[in-house]
Write a protein that holds these residues in place. Structure first.
Motif, PDB file in Angstrom:
ATOM      1  N   GLY B 183       0.816  -1.202   0.000  1.00  0.00           N
ATOM      2  CA  GLY B 183       0.000   0.000   0.000  1.00  0.00           C
ATOM      3  C   GLY B 183       0.853   1.257   0.000  1.00  0.00           C
ATOM      4  N   SER B 341       6.380 -20.273   8.097  1.00  0.00           N
ATOM      5  CA  SER B 341       6.155 -19.089   8.919  1.00  0.00           C
ATOM      6  C   SER B 341       6.390 -19.361  10.395  1.00  0.00           C
ATOM      7  CB  SER B 341       4.720 -18.584   8.748  1.00  0.00           C
ATOM      8  OG  SER B 341       4.445 -18.344   7.410  1.00  0.00           O
ATOM      9  N   ASN B 431      -6.027 -11.549   1.958  1.00  0.00           N
ATOM     10  CA  ASN B 431      -7.209 -10.943   2.571  1.00  0.00           C
ATOM     11  C   ASN B 431      -8.091 -10.382   1.444  1.00  0.00           C
ATOM     12  OD1 ASN B 431      -9.067  -9.544   4.058  1.00  0.00           O
ATOM     13  ND2 ASN B 431      -7.587  -8.139   4.992  1.00  0.00           N
ATOM     14  N   ALA B 471       6.567 -12.446  -1.318  1.00  0.00           N
ATOM     15  CA  ALA B 471       7.961 -12.071  -1.108  1.00  0.00           C
ATOM     16  C   ALA B 471       8.080 -10.555  -1.126  1.00  0.00           C
ATOM     17  CB  ALA B 471       8.839 -12.683  -2.195  1.00  0.00           C
ATOM     18  N   GLY B 508       9.827 -16.602   3.239  1.00  0.00           N
ATOM     19  CA  GLY B 508       8.408 -16.838   2.938  1.00  0.00           C
ATOM     20  C   GLY B 508       7.887 -18.111   3.565  1.00  0.00           C
TER      21      GLY B 508
HETATM   22  N1  LIG Z   1       5.793 -15.238   5.408  1.00  0.00           N
HETATM   23  C1  LIG Z   1       5.010 -15.250   4.382  1.00  0.00           C
HETATM   24  O1  LIG Z   1       4.927 -16.202   3.661  1.00  0.00           O
HETATM   25  C2  LIG Z   1       4.206 -14.093   4.111  1.00  0.00           C
HETATM   26  C3  LIG Z   1       2.871 -14.272   3.761  1.00  0.00           C
HETATM   27  C4  LIG Z   1       2.098 -13.145   3.537  1.00  0.00           C
HETATM   28  C5  LIG Z   1       2.639 -11.873   3.637  1.00  0.00           C
HETATM   29  N2  LIG Z   1       3.987 -11.739   3.968  1.00  0.00           N
HETATM   30  C6  LIG Z   1       4.588 -10.425   4.074  1.00  0.00           C
HETATM   31  O2  LIG Z   1       3.558  -9.473   4.257  1.00  0.00           O
HETATM   32  C7  LIG Z   1       3.872  -8.287   3.586  1.00  0.00           C
HETATM   33  C8  LIG Z   1       2.836  -7.987   2.579  1.00  0.00           C
HETATM   34  O3  LIG Z   1       2.697  -6.622   2.503  1.00  0.00           O
HETATM   35  P1  LIG Z   1       1.339  -6.025   2.157  1.00  0.00           P
HETATM   36  O4  LIG Z   1       1.540  -4.569   2.091  1.00  0.00           O
HETATM   37  O5  LIG Z   1       0.779  -6.698   1.025  1.00  0.00           O
HETATM   38  O6  LIG Z   1       0.422  -6.425   3.392  1.00  0.00           O
HETATM   39  P2  LIG Z   1       0.559  -6.022   4.916  1.00  0.00           P
HETATM   40  O7  LIG Z   1      -0.036  -7.113   5.687  1.00  0.00           O
HETATM   41  O8  LIG Z   1       1.877  -5.565   5.264  1.00  0.00           O
HETATM   42  O9  LIG Z   1      -0.380  -4.730   5.024  1.00  0.00           O
HETATM   43  C9  LIG Z   1      -1.747  -4.783   4.923  1.00  0.00           C
HETATM   44  C10 LIG Z   1      -2.275  -3.641   5.714  1.00  0.00           C
HETATM   45  O10 LIG Z   1      -3.618  -3.460   5.355  1.00  0.00           O
HETATM   46  C11 LIG Z   1      -4.341  -3.108   6.481  1.00  0.00           C
HETATM   47  N3  LIG Z   1      -5.707  -3.432   6.199  1.00  0.00           N
HETATM   48  C12 LIG Z   1      -6.258  -4.649   6.004  1.00  0.00           C
HETATM   49  N4  LIG Z   1      -7.556  -4.542   5.735  1.00  0.00           N
HETATM   50  C13 LIG Z   1      -7.832  -3.238   5.758  1.00  0.00           C
HETATM   51  C14 LIG Z   1      -9.023  -2.514   5.553  1.00  0.00           C
HETATM   52  N5  LIG Z   1     -10.171  -3.127   5.251  1.00  0.00           N
HETATM   53  N6  LIG Z   1      -8.996  -1.177   5.656  1.00  0.00           N
HETATM   54  C15 LIG Z   1      -7.836  -0.549   5.959  1.00  0.00           C
HETATM   55  N7  LIG Z   1      -6.696  -1.190   6.165  1.00  0.00           N
HETATM   56  C16 LIG Z   1      -6.688  -2.523   6.062  1.00  0.00           C
HETATM   57  C17 LIG Z   1      -3.713  -3.867   7.597  1.00  0.00           C
HETATM   58  O11 LIG Z   1      -3.939  -3.259   8.831  1.00  0.00           O
HETATM   59  C18 LIG Z   1      -2.246  -3.859   7.194  1.00  0.00           C
HETATM   60  O12 LIG Z   1      -1.589  -2.790   7.792  1.00  0.00           O
HETATM   61  C19 LIG Z   1       5.215  -8.510   2.967  1.00  0.00           C
HETATM   62  O13 LIG Z   1       6.141  -8.033   3.847  1.00  0.00           O
HETATM   63  C20 LIG Z   1       5.281 -10.007   2.841  1.00  0.00           C
HETATM   64  O14 LIG Z   1       6.584 -10.466   2.787  1.00  0.00           O
HETATM   65  C21 LIG Z   1       4.732 -12.813   4.207  1.00  0.00           C
END
Ligand SMILES: NC(=O)c1ccc[n+]([C@@H]2O[C@H](COP(=O)([O-])OP(=O)(O)OC[C@H]3O[C@@H](n4cnc5c(N)ncnc54)[C@H](O)[C@@H]3O)[C@@H](O)[C@H]2O)c1
Ligand SMILES: Cc1cc2nc3c(=O)[nH]c(=O)nc-3n(C[C@H](O)[C@H](O)[C@H](O)COP(=O)(O)OP(=O)(O)OC[C@H]3O[C@@H](n4cnc5c(N)ncnc54)[C@H](O)[C@@H]3O)c2cc1C
Ligand SMILES: Cc1cc2nc3c(=O)[nH]c(=O)nc-3n(C[C@H](O)[C@H](O)[C@H](O)COP(=O)(O)O)c2cc1C
Ligand SMILES: [Zn+2]
Lengths: 121, 1023, 219, 416
Positions: B183, B341, B431, B471, B508
């Motif tokens: 975002g 994870s 999500n 990732a 990941g």
């Molecule tokens: N270990 C893994 O396999 C794995 C899996 C998934 C994600 N990740 C990590 O997660 C991160 C993904 O980043 P990203 O930016 O896509 O997601 P993120 O989870 O970092 O951010 C999503 C944000 O959206 C907000 N949000 C969710 N629903 C909302 C809503 N309805 N209204 C307002 N805000 C809302 C949440 O509070 C959160 O801050 C990366 O760092 C990735 O590496 C890792």
């Protein structure tokens, strides 16, 4: 919550408009011998299609003009807006995937919720 | 001051220097600004904070954000500010916060409701459908009250919410939802293009999952994560067209890219710090050209026996508490996972000083680098193993591990391992709630065993984990691209956006192995493996649902209530779907999902209502005389949006006057001396054009071709169904110019209808319509003294009814102010309506009353007006008609022209509409003149009702005691009424015996004049 | 009944009891504008534009949603054949006569609405933001430019919004609202301005109403 | 059909609930049936149940394009009452109420019929007048009805605000004490289980896509799972009534609109009864699970999308706070929409058509749930005998031609 493009004022929110029902239902010219059934047809019978509907709206809070609109009632996609008296433009409706436009699984929705194997798109 | 035993040094984005205090269940605890209630409780070693819905089992915290299904408490010290079902993981901590456990009695620790748990085997899914079916009434009388009292979660607050709320509208080019790495990049990219961007993040801070990483191990272009987030936020804040909204959840994605955002403006502040000029919460009604969904991914729990104890937490939540809030949720954590994870969480915890009790992984093969790291950190590994049980009441204290055989069953042996936290991971799922709300189509991704966005239906794109991209470098790149593309689609070019170089990329989740329910050595019926941890839905319940045929996902949901709690199954639904797939031996994609509906998370009702409540709920339309009415004892009645005086209660009499007395006095005075009514609210339409007459002739039932300038005519307007819709008097101002009046309530409808016909049906007619309702203030003056008063009020005016004839109108002046005077009457009395420009209305009214003083003038309200017109037999549309009444039913055949069409004409000759025995309007006189019928009373043929159904001849539409006739009068719609004049019938009177009545003509004044009123007046009572 | 002596004709605008109010300096101001002559002109521009120009001394707006100002006279576009003509009070009679003469041969309607509408001034750098709490119109400077007019709903009140001009981010907007809705809208606007310190305006409310049904007890 | 009772529940509880059978058979479509019912909602299943039970017609099928109860049956606010104005309506809705009372036992399925009372509020004299008229008419028709003054309303429903200074103060209400709510899904499942046990085929995930006729008479239907021969097609497709009628080329006096509802988070009991208000347009009750079940208004436009506009909900919430100030801080947990088929006179159609063997039951609009058993009962009679019985007779299509409408706008003004 549609955005409706008033042909005079441009894009406005649904809440500014009044709904006017199915369009192009001409009021029959008065005739002594008009049958009750014929009149009932004008008064009450409606196509009520699931698909493209020509309908009337009035820009109640804005310019107070009536106009026509083509909308896909299965998806609420607005396909065209045109003035009273104009002929409806040809449009193509994005059709949802099942015959009814609802999900084969789960609750009905305009767009099917899940892409099935072998399904395009 | 108590320590915070689980707070770890130097970690977290909390303000350590300040200690704030809050209470939970009456006990005081310390915490820090930046904490959530959950993190602060955990810092204090407090895991158990709730009881589950059905079995009242102890519940802790499963997830660290709004997706948490279980950690629900009631917030608020005052009863009017009580917020039940508040998620501890979401609630920001503030000084003095008061939280209490709910759904337990007498206390959280000892809850009698927990006996349910003992009887759980007799209360499987849907047990209530199979029992409690006693004779009619037993459900309502006996079982339901018990069930209702047991159900529910928190207690509603007392009425009188002291807080304010507001709704605001915004249009933007790009809306970015979710403040994580994806975002942030999207907002940055879109913002740099100059597009109008709204960027919202549900939690208090931007950063998302970047804040849940060990800051030591992560660099964005060399900067630590929090710093990078702050720098990015700064750049965004400096962009004029970018609005950054923290604490703002996008809760609903509606048609045409309308997205509802819900901002918590001051919920995080202590009561006394809340800014009075700001609302508590705000609804942002956003209209976006393009939307970027960067809502991240949610982690799933695992389904195994006794997986619901406090202290069992998602691995990502454990990391969030550690890195974002500086809380080590357990000192001796165990990890249970089906993907990588869990390992990463274990390493984080270990590095932060925890002693890892074990990593239990159901998989056979693990990433060698993880194995190496575990070995380095000395963590015991249980590969291809599962948990078959846990122990600990208020907090987990032990797990039981057993090996998993190749065939998926549980092997012998194994061990019990002590721990004080269990981090679980069932893998991450995009999500997709908002995407699916937007009616986008989901695609099954077998690699992550989850749904991700497939086909878009609206102008939207998903980025980052929400899109199944996990990732971090890819997430950043995808976010940036989404921002660029969204801006471009909205017409803004951003050029290239450099994606930061990431150091410390995490591997990941790796390969994920899904088992819908983990196997156990216990017989199936003894297993308590929870799927929905709020509503207490177990795997067993879902299995039963399938066994009983409720196997469609939607049936299973409704039969078991899985996913129907306040979390709507954010983290648990996918497990339910997977379980159904396994039970039904079908691919998950064939099972589908339940429907993602708005809101994404529960939204305060008052926030949805915004500022439009209380005095702002519905406008009070007022005439220029309104204040006068209020000062003079008016009791009001709503008529559409208008408030009209209904009667003026005199205060000067002893004890004041009551409503009934006031109405009688007003009505009597208006007929014997002089009365004045504020008639400003009547609809007024200026009709002009060469075809105006023709037009009137089509919209009214009567002819208009011969109405001369200076004259007025009454008209009835029908719907096309032939039923009376409105009425009013129209004055001819000039040959092509008319002043039409409508009923107060019908004004808007009539104008819209007339415009409709003009614009769409008869565009050839040259007529223009303009509403002039409020241009004029209107005093309707009536009574025998009114001519004298008129002569005094108006300049050089001859009001003599002989010369200024009934149904004429004239221009005149009142103290030099031009007015229009109409000689029309709704009372049957000599009557004048003075129309004056509204700005003079107040003055006119006061002048009329002042000069009318010597004529004994009284202001009268709508009730006396209704009474007076009933004496004359005039109808009120909407009272004597109800949408099923034709002019003929009103016995007003004279007003229906024979030749030519008009709106509704054809309907009148339909076979039923033309029936002679329809209900028709007649007068009704009770044999006892003192008896006033109830409006709505029914008219019967016979005195004594037989058993129901009793045949009804009609009903009373208007009924009054008439002071001028000295008896009661009524109007009624009666079957074949016209033919029944003179007949004796009976009227109902509530449950009491019926009363005899006589059918008469409707014009009681004329009846009286002709001496045909059967009853003598009763002077004695109303002298 | 009459407890006070009523003097010579006095005019009152719907908001005459309301003083102009404002928020913190440099934010937002609300005021009801004084009397002015207002007319609704219904006319097919194609048929009557030239005659109108001649009679009224100003053009009809060339495009939808636009206005034309000439001195103290202005014409606002309300619809394709509907305009609001605003002029100083003193010119009302003369204007009406000129138009009646000038448009005598053209199908038109020229209706006085001086009393029907009142004008509320919403002014200041926060004016747009405050209004956006009540209307779904896009009032961003990129979308709603000086000179533009739009009919819309403001809370529950229909009104026409006119952006007279804007200097250095301080917009001067007018709302034309019908008499009976003026109080409601005023209070709603004040409520919208509270964020910037506009004092709360207590809506007229709490009128006594009967809390029982009287149909059964007429005598 | 295995009986459901406490003893069995206890026995199964001890043995792991292994003995429970599917509530209804998952039937495969046969090549032909004596009659086919389109629509597996409450009305369709009730029709099947009564056809089998009262008319001995068991070689019949209910065809449902999704899952049974997935239409309006699964998304209505379950308000049950019979206090309609006209004789025809009173007859059918009161008949339904009578059937509801015994349905849990009859179906051997607890439909949780809760007679907790329904209040219809009056906020001004016009409404009071209309409501009192209805009370009188109801009484004469044997419908339980009484008028309460404002204070009595408050006593019956303590959380309601009767503040006199309110914009629309409560000035009274009608009360139908034997009105109430029930559990919608249970009704669907209960009817399905009972019908299936008598041999009715319930065929889900099967959409009717065509109706074949020959010389003006029905011969078969086409579905997504093949052709099915039959001479009687009974359409009970609620929101889709017009679509089905369109398959035989009929236009009906029906329009389909979105109608929304929502639930709050679950709470301990606060709402003792059902309250409905036309003027401020609110209706609310509390489910056994604890959520406040709140009905919203109908959107003015046609749509088949099962969703409406947020503005309707926003206004609804403001109105709700006016009437029930305690809800202010509570939260909306889920909102959804259904498709209601609305007739111009706010009354249903139970009718034969110009196509022989094609019967229509629809147009129940925003308030057909309460009629479910009676609707099925009357429709079964029509389908079996090819003539409407006394209860159905006033609701034929003919009335739109003659003008003999059953105008229940007053009684049905608020969606419910
Ligand atoms: N270990 C893994 O396999 C794995 C899996 C998934 C994600 N990740 C990590 O997660 C991160 C993904 O980043 P990203 O930016 O896509 O997601 P993120 O989870 O970092 O951010 C999503 C944000 O959206 C907000 N949000 C969710 N629903 C909302 C809503 N309805 N209204 C307002 N805000 C809302 C949440 O509070 C959160 O801050 C990366 O760092 C990735 O590496 C890792
Ligand atoms: C939000 C809401 C609240 C309501 N509240 C109340 C209330 O409180 N009280 C009340 O009395 N009424 C209420 N109603 C109205 C009530 O729900 C309906 O009138 C009633 O349920 C309709 O009958 P049904 O149950 O048979 O309809 P449905 O359940 O809609 O059944 C129709 C079925 O037909 C199926 N179908 C459609 N087309 C096809 C096809 N081509 N092939 C196969 N199958 C097809 C559909 O999938 C659906 O399952 C409410 C409605 C809504 C939407
Ligand atoms: C009376 C009633 C009560 C409901 N209670 C709940 C509830 O407690 N929790 C929930 O998530 N949904 C509840 N729902 C809504 C359903 O989850 C669902 O939204 C509705 O049946 C429409 O289906 P759809 O959303 O899948 O289209 C309820 C629905 C009804 C009709
Ligand atoms: Zn417009």
């Amino acid at each position: 919550m549609f955005v409706i493009t008033c042909p005079y004022c441009g894009e406005r929110d649904l809440t500014e408009f009044a709904y006017g029902g199915e369009a192009h239902i001409a009021r029959p010219h008065w005739r002594e011998d008009m049958s009750d059934a014929e009149w009932a047809d004008f008064l009450f019978m409606r196509a009520n299609p699931k698909g493209v509907l020509a309908e009337r709206w009035m820009h109640a809070a804005g310019c107070r003009r009536f106009f026509n609109m083509l909308r896909n009632t299965a998806t609420d996609d607005i396909l065209a807006v045109y003035r009273i008296g104009e002929t409806p433009p040809k449009v193509e409706a994005r059709l949802p995937a099942t015959p009814s436009g609802e999900a084969p699984l789960g609750s009905g929705n305009d767009a099917v919720k899940v892409i099935q194997p072998g399904e395009g798109g | 001051m108590a320590k915070q035993p689980y707070r770890v040094a130097k970690r977290g984005l909390i303000q350590r220097s300040r200690v704030i205090r809050f209470t939970f269940d009456g006990r005081s605890y310390p915490g820090h600004p930046g904490d959530t209630l959950a993190s602060a409780l955990l810092a204090n070693g407090h895991h158990m904070l709730a009881r589950s819905f059905k079995y009242h089992r102890p519940r802790g915290i499963l997830a660290a954000g709004s997706e948490d299904p279980v950690g629900l408490v009631t917030i608020g010290a005052e009863a009017t500010r009580r917020d039940p079902n508040t998620r501890a993981a979401e609630q920001e901590l503030y000084e003095g916060l008061v939280a209490n456990a709910q759904n337990c009695w007498p206390s959280l620790a000892t809850d009698f409701g927990a006996v349910n748990d003992a009887f759980a085997r007799f209360m499987p899914a849907g047990f209530y459908y199979k029992t409690f079916k006693g004779p009619p009434g037993t459900w309502t009388g006996i079982f339901e009250p018990i069930i209702r009292a047991a159900a529910g979660m928190g207690r509603a607050p007392e009425p009188g919410d002291p807080d304010r709320y507001e709704a605001v509208n915004r249009h933007c080019d790009v809306l970015v939802v979710g403040g994580g790495p994806a975002g942030l990049m999207a907002a940055l990219a879109a913002g740099r293009s100059g597009a109008r961007v709204i960027f919202c993040e549900e939690t208090a801070r931007l950063g998302g999952s970047a804040l849940a990483r060990d800051p030591e191990g992560l660099r964005f272009d060399g900067t630590p994560p929090a710093q990078w987030v702050a720098d990015t936020e700064k750049e965004l804040a400096a962009m004029e067209e970018v609005t950054v909204l923290p604490r703002t959840c996008a809760f609903g994605y509606y048609a045409n890219n309308f997205v509802g955002l819900w901002e918590k403006v001051s919920d995080h502040l202590p009561e006394e710090k809340r800014l009075r000029h700001l609302p508590r919460q705000r609804l942002w009604r956003v209209r976006a050209r393009q939307v970027v969904l960067a809502t991240g991914a949610l982690e799933r729990p695992l389904v195994f026996h006794e997986n619901d104890r406090p202290g069992i937490m998602l691995s990502g939540a454990v990391r969030t508490f550690l890195h974002r809030y500086g809380v080590m949720a357990g000192k001796r954590p165990a990890v249970f996972t089906n993907n990588d994870s869990g390992w990463v969480a274990a390493f984080d915890l270990a590095r932060a000083g925890a002693e890892i009790a074990a990593i239990v992984d159901i998989r056979r093969e693990m990433a060698p680098e993880h194995l190496a790291e575990a070995a380095r950190l000395g963590i015991p590994i249980h590969a291809s193993s599962t948990l078959v049980g846990t122990e600990g009441r208020r907090r987990i204290r032990q797990i039981e591990v057993r090996p998993l055989r190749e065939d998926g069953t549980v092997g012998e042996g194994g061990s019990k391992i002590a721990c004080d936290l269990l981090a679980v991971s069932g893998g991450w799922a995009p999500n997709v709630a908002l995407f699916s709300q937007s009616r986008g189509k989901l695609r099954w991704d077998a690699d992550i065993a989850a749904f991700k966005p497939g086909l878009s239906w609206q102008r939207e794109r998903s980025a980052g984990a929400a899109n199944g991209t996990f990732a971090l470098p890819d997430v950043l790149a995808e976010g940036a691209r989404a921002g660029v593309e969204a801006a471009a689609a909205a017409g803004f070019a951003s050029g290239d956006v450099a994606v930061p170089e990431v150091e410390g990329v995490e591997p990941g989740q790796g390969r994920i192995e899904v088992m819908a329910e983990l196997p156990s050595h216990l017989p199936a019926h003894r297993r308590r493996a929870f799927i929905d941890l709020q509503d207490d839905v177990t795997a067993k319940d879902l299995r039963l649902a399938v066994q009983e045929g409720y196997s469609a996902v939607e049936h299973a949901k409704r039969y078991t209530t899985t996913g129907m709690g306040t979390d709507q199954g954010k983290v648990v639904n996918l497990n339910a779907f997977a379980f159904l797939a396994a039970e039904r031996c079908e691919e998950p994609v064939r099972i589908g999902t339940t429907t993602f509906r708005q809101p994404y998370k529960p939204v305060t009702i008052a926030a949805l209502a915004g500022q439009h409540i209380g005095p702002h709920f519905a406008p009070r339309r007022m005439t220029p005389m309104h204040a006068w009415h209020r000062r003079h004892g008016a009791v009001f009645e709503p008529v559409g949006d208008w408030l009209r005086p209904r009667a003026y209660l005199r205060a000067d009499e002893q004890d004041g006057e009551d409503f009934y007395a006031a109405v009688q006095r007003e009505a009597r005075t208006a007929r014997t001396a002089c009365g004045v009514l504020d008639a400003s609210t009547l609809g007024k339409i200026d009709v002009k054009g060469p075809d105006a007459r023709e037009f009137l002739g089509r919209v009214y039932t009567n002819a208009w071709s011969k109405l001369a300038p200076g004259m007025c005519r009454y008209g009835l307007m029908l719907g096309e169904d032939g039923m009376v819709m409105d009425d009013g008097v129209t004055a001819c101002l000039a040959d092509d110019h008319f002043h039409m009046t409508t009923t107060t309530g019908g004004a808007a409808r009539v104008l819209a209808k007339l415009e409709d016909y003009l614009q769409t049906e008869w565009p050839e007619l040259k007529v223009f319509l303009t509403s002039v309702t409020e241009e004029w203030a209107v005093a309707s003056i009536c009574g025998p003294k009114s001519p004298a008063l008129l002569a005094e009020l108006l300049d050089d005016f001859d009001p003599d009814p002989e010369r200024f004839k009934f149904m004429a109108w004239r221009n005149a002046t009142m103290s030099g102010i031009p007015v229009r005077v109409f000689r029309i009457s709704f009372t049957g009395e000599i009557s004048y309506e003075i129309n004056i420009p509204a700005t003079y209305g107040r003055w006119m009214w006061r002048t009329v009353l002042e000069k009318g003083g010597k004529y004994g003038i009284t202001p009268y309200g709508t009730e006396a007006m209704h009474l007076l017109r009933a004496e004359k037999g005039f109808i009120i549309v909407g009272q004597d008609t109800d949408g099923t009444v034709t002019p003929h039913d009103l016995r007003m055949d004279w007003i229906v022209k024979k030749n030519g069409d008009f709106i509704g004409k054809r309907s009148l000759s339909r076979s039923d509409t033309a029936r002679p025995d329809r209900r028709q309007l007649v007068g009704i006189l009770t044999e006892d003149p003192e008896l006033v019928l109830e409006e709505g009373a029914h008219i019967l043929q016979r005195r004594n009702e037989p058993e129901p159904p009793v045949p009804m001849l009609g009903h009373v539409t208007s009924s009054y005691y008439s002071p001028n006739l000295g008896r009661s009068i009524a109007l009624a719609l009666v079957e074949s009424g016209g033919r029944r004049i003179g007949e004796r019938l009976f009227a109902t009177k509530g449950g009491l015996p019926t009363v005899p009545v006589r059918v008469t003509e409707t014009d009681f004044l004329t009846l009286k004049a002709k001496g045909q009123l059967p009853q003598p007046p009763r002077e004695a009572l109303h002298g | 009944m009459a407890e006070e002596r009523v003097g010579p004709p006095e005019r009152r605008l719907p908001l005459f009891r309301r003083q102009a109010i404002e928020g913190a300096p440099g934010t937002i101001k609300l005021a009801e504008l004084p009397f002015a002559a207002k007319f609704v002109l219904r006319l097919d521009p194609a048929a009557g534009e030239a005659a109108f120009r001649q009679a009224a001394g100003l053009d009809l707006p060339a495009a939808p949603l636009m206005s034309v100002v000439n001195g103290e006279r202005a014409v606002l576009w309300l619809g394709p054949d509907e305009f609001l003509v605003v002029a100083p009070e003193a010119e009302a009679g003369e204007l009406a006569e000129a138009l009646a003469a000038g448009l005598a041969d053209t199908h038109h309607q020229f209706t006085e609405v001086s009393n029907y509408y009142t004008a509320i001034l919403v002014e200041g750098p926060k004016a747009r933001q405050a209004l956006m709490k009540l209307t779904t119109l896009d009032l961003h400077p990129r979308a709603f430019k000086p000179g533009m007019v739009a009919g819309s709903n403001f809370g529950h009140a229909q009104a026409y919004l006119w952006l007279e001009h804007e200097e250095e981010g301080a917009a001067r907007l007018r709302l034309y609202v019908r008499w009976s809705m003026a109080e409601y809208l005023w209070c709603a606007l004040a409520e919208a301005g509270r964020e910037w310190g506009v004092p709360e305006q207590e809506p007229v409310a709490g009128e006594p109403m009967l809390t029982e049904s009287v149909t059964s007890r007429k005598a | 059909m295995h009986g459901y009772n406490v003893l069995r529940l206890l026995r199964e509880g001890l043995s792991g609930h292994k003995g429970w059978q599917p509530a209804w058979r998952k039937a495969e479509p046969k090549a032909s049936y004596d009659a086919v019912i389109i629509g597996g909602g409450g009305h369709g299943l009730a029709t099947a149940y009564y056809l089998a039970r009262l008319h001995g017609l068991t070689n019949i099928a209910v065809i449902e394009k999704g899952w049974i109860g997935g239409g309006n049956a699964g998304r209505n606010t379950t308000i049950i009452r019979s206090n309609y104005l006209y004789d025809a309506s009173a007859a059918i809705y009161n008949h339904a109420l009578h059937l509801w009372k015994g349905l849990s036992r009859e179906l051997n399925y607890n439909i949780m019929m809760s007679h907790r009372g329904v209040l219809n509020l009056a906020h001004d004299e016009g409404e009071a007048r209309q409501l009192k008229r209805r009370v009188e008419a109801n009484r004469l028709n044997g419908v339980q009805a009484e008028w309460l003054e404002a204070k009595e309303v408050k006593a019956f429903c303590p959380p309601i605000s009767i503040a006199p200074e309110a914009r629309y103060p409560v000035i009274g209400a009608t009360l139908q004490r034997d009105g109430g709510v029930n559990r919608h899904d249970a009704v669907v499942w209960g009817f399905a289980r009972a019908a299936s046990a008598m041999g009715v085929d319930i065929i889900e995930e099967c959409e009717v896509t065509g109706i074949e006729t020959e010389k003006g008479a029905v011969t078969a239907i086409e579905t997504t799972r093949g052709r099915i021969a039959t001479q009687k097609v009974a359409s009970v497709a609620a929101g889709h009534t017009s679509v089905i009628a369109g398959l035989v080329g009929l236009r009906l006096p029906i329009e389909s609109h979105p109608l929304q509802a929502l639930v709050s988070e679950p709470l301990k009991p606060v709402m003792p009864c059902v309250v409905m208000s036309n003027a401020v347009h609110v209706y609310m009750s509390q489910s056994s699970k604890g959520e406040l079940v709140i009905g919203a208004g109908i959107d003015p436009y046609l749509s088949y999308t099962q969703r409406g506009s947020l503005s309707i909900i926003e206004h609804q919430m403001a109105a709700l706070i006016e009437l029930f100030p305690f809800v202010s801080r509570l939260r909306m947990m889920r909102q959804w929409g259904g498709i209601v088929d609305v007739c111009p006179d706010a009354s249903p159609i139970i009718s034969k058509t110009d196509v022989k063997g094609f019967y229509v039951n629809g147009g129940w609009g925003t308030g057909g749930w309460k009629a479910t058993p009676a609707s099925g009962h009357a429709f079964a009679d029509l389908v079996a005998n090819d003539e409407p019985n006394a209860i159905a007779a006033p609701f034929t299509l003919e009335r739109f031609v003659t003008g003999d409408l059953v105008a229940e706008h007053g009684a049905a003004a608020v969606a419910h």
